[in-house]
Enzyme design. Structure first.
Site, mmCIF file in Angstrom:
data_model
loop_
_atom_site.group_PDB
_atom_site.id
_atom_site.type_symbol
_atom_site.label_atom_id
_atom_site.label_comp_id
_atom_site.label_asym_id
_atom_site.label_seq_id
_atom_site.Cartn_x
_atom_site.Cartn_y
_atom_site.Cartn_z
ATOM 1 C CE LYS A 17 -2.237 -0.882 3.869
ATOM 2 N NZ LYS A 17 -1.712 -2.192 4.287
ATOM 3 N NE ARG A 92 -4.751 -1.046 9.677
ATOM 4 C CZ ARG A 92 -3.581 -0.549 9.226
ATOM 5 N NH1 ARG A 92 -3.456 0.718 8.946
ATOM 6 N NH2 ARG A 92 -2.553 -1.336 9.065
ATOM 7 N NE ARG A 131 7.337 -3.258 6.509
ATOM 8 C CZ ARG A 131 6.042 -2.964 6.523
ATOM 9 N NH1 ARG A 131 5.505 -2.339 5.490
ATOM 10 N NH2 ARG A 131 5.265 -3.311 7.520
ATOM 11 N NE ARG A 137 6.297 -0.848 9.981
ATOM 12 C CZ ARG A 137 5.170 -0.713 9.317
ATOM 13 N NH1 ARG A 137 5.161 -0.118 8.140
ATOM 14 N NH2 ARG A 137 4.036 -1.157 9.809
ATOM 15 N NE ARG A 148 1.594 -4.846 11.321
ATOM 16 C CZ ARG A 148 2.723 -4.992 10.621
ATOM 17 N NH1 ARG A 148 3.659 -5.810 11.022
ATOM 18 N NH2 ARG A 148 2.899 -4.307 9.526
HETATM 19 P P1 AMP Z 1 0.553 0.484 8.873
HETATM 20 O O1 AMP Z 1 1.783 1.288 8.646
HETATM 21 O O2 AMP Z 1 -0.612 0.961 8.043
HETATM 22 O O3 AMP Z 1 0.786 -0.996 8.736
HETATM 23 O O4 AMP Z 1 0.108 0.737 10.383
HETATM 24 C C1 AMP Z 1 0.981 0.412 11.445
HETATM 25 C C2 AMP Z 1 0.196 0.338 12.737
HETATM 26 O O5 AMP Z 1 -0.391 1.610 13.048
HETATM 27 C C3 AMP Z 1 -0.962 -0.650 12.768
HETATM 28 O O6 AMP Z 1 -0.540 -1.988 13.018
HETATM 29 C C4 AMP Z 1 -1.784 -0.069 13.914
HETATM 30 O O7 AMP Z 1 -1.183 -0.352 15.163
HETATM 31 C C5 AMP Z 1 -1.655 1.426 13.685
HETATM 32 N N1 AMP Z 1 -2.698 1.930 12.762
HETATM 33 C C6 AMP Z 1 -2.495 2.459 11.527
HETATM 34 N N2 AMP Z 1 -3.663 2.814 10.963
HETATM 35 C C7 AMP Z 1 -4.631 2.485 11.862
HETATM 36 C C8 AMP Z 1 -6.044 2.571 11.859
HETATM 37 N N3 AMP Z 1 -6.712 3.057 10.801
HETATM 38 N N4 AMP Z 1 -6.718 2.151 12.963
HETATM 39 C C9 AMP Z 1 -6.062 1.677 14.028
HETATM 40 N N5 AMP Z 1 -4.734 1.525 14.099
HETATM 41 C C10 AMP Z 1 -4.004 1.930 13.018
#
Ligand code: AMP
Length: 201
Positions: A17, A92, A131, A137, A148
């Site tokens: 993404k 989400r 990654r 990360r 996740r």
């Molecule tokens: P991402 O970089 O999109 O994979 O997001 C990393 C982490 O940020 C996720 O595993 C959640 O802990 C938090 N996070 C990001 N976007 C959301 C969302 N829309 N709702 C809740 N937690 C989020």
């Protein structure tokens, strides 16, 4: 011509993404807004928000809707998002979809399209392991990677049906080179714009 400028990109962690939204935002001239990036920036800068969410991100859980929605509302009100945006990683949950619908409706707006990046679980887990080696990360530990994926399947997959029913869901095969996936997305967005034009005629 792509007229759709209020977009989401949804897909399992590791589907690509972030990579795709950077390209699309550049091409369409709209900001890519990633909630994960906003949270990580706050953690790196040790802000109050960062301190609140750090352990949640590390565990691979979701930040509570209320907090996440507040962050998104603040960001969408900034000048550069006025004429369009690509939201990456938000909404989400069903609650977040309801919030976004309400927020946009209050401003006389609606979503144009939802890019659904499809990738099978074995492939995304492989990418996330890579990654972890390259970027380190803190939520790319083996345990958090699996957690996740489960959270995505349980909480995020159900929101796709909402957009499918509205006729704005654009499933795109996320496997292959970055360029191939980008061109599939652009074709899907062009088709969506054509449909809109047809509807208006
Ligand atoms: P991402 O970089 O999109 O994979 O997001 C990393 C982490 O940020 C996720 O595993 C959640 O802990 C938090 N996070 C990001 N976007 C959301 C969302 N829309 N709702 C809740 N937690 C989020």
């Amino acid at each position: 011509m792509i007229a759709s400028k209020r977009l989401l990109i949804v897909g399992p962690p590791g589907a690509g993404k972030g990579t795709q939204s950077a390209v699309i935002s550049e091409v369409l001239g709209i900001p890519a807004i990633a909630t994960g990036d906003i949270f990580r920036w706050n953690i790196a800068n040790d802000t109050e928000l960062g301190q609140q969410v750090k352990s949640i991100l590390d565990a691979g859980d979701f930040v509570p809707d209320e907090l996440t929605c507040e962050v998104v509302a603040d960001r969408l009100l900034q000048e550069d998002a006025r004429d369009g945006f690509l939201l990456d990683g938000f909404p989400r949950t069903v609650g977040q979809v309801e919030f976004l619908d309400g927020f946009l409706a209050d401003h006389g707006l609606a979503l144009d399209g939802v890019i659904q990046l499809e990738a099978d679980i074995d492939e995304v887990v492989k990418r996330l392991r890579q990654r972890a080696i390259e970027q380190g990360r803190s939520d790319d530990t083996e345990e958090a990677i699996h957690h996740r994926q489960i959270v995505f399947a349980e909480q995020t997959e159900p929101i796709l049906a909402i957009f499918r029913e509205r006729g704005i869901l654009l499933p795109v095969n996320g496997l292959g080179s970055v360029e191939d996936v980008t061109s599939r997305i652009m074709t899907a967005l062009e088709n969506l714009s054509d449909d809109e034009v047809t509807e208006q005629l």
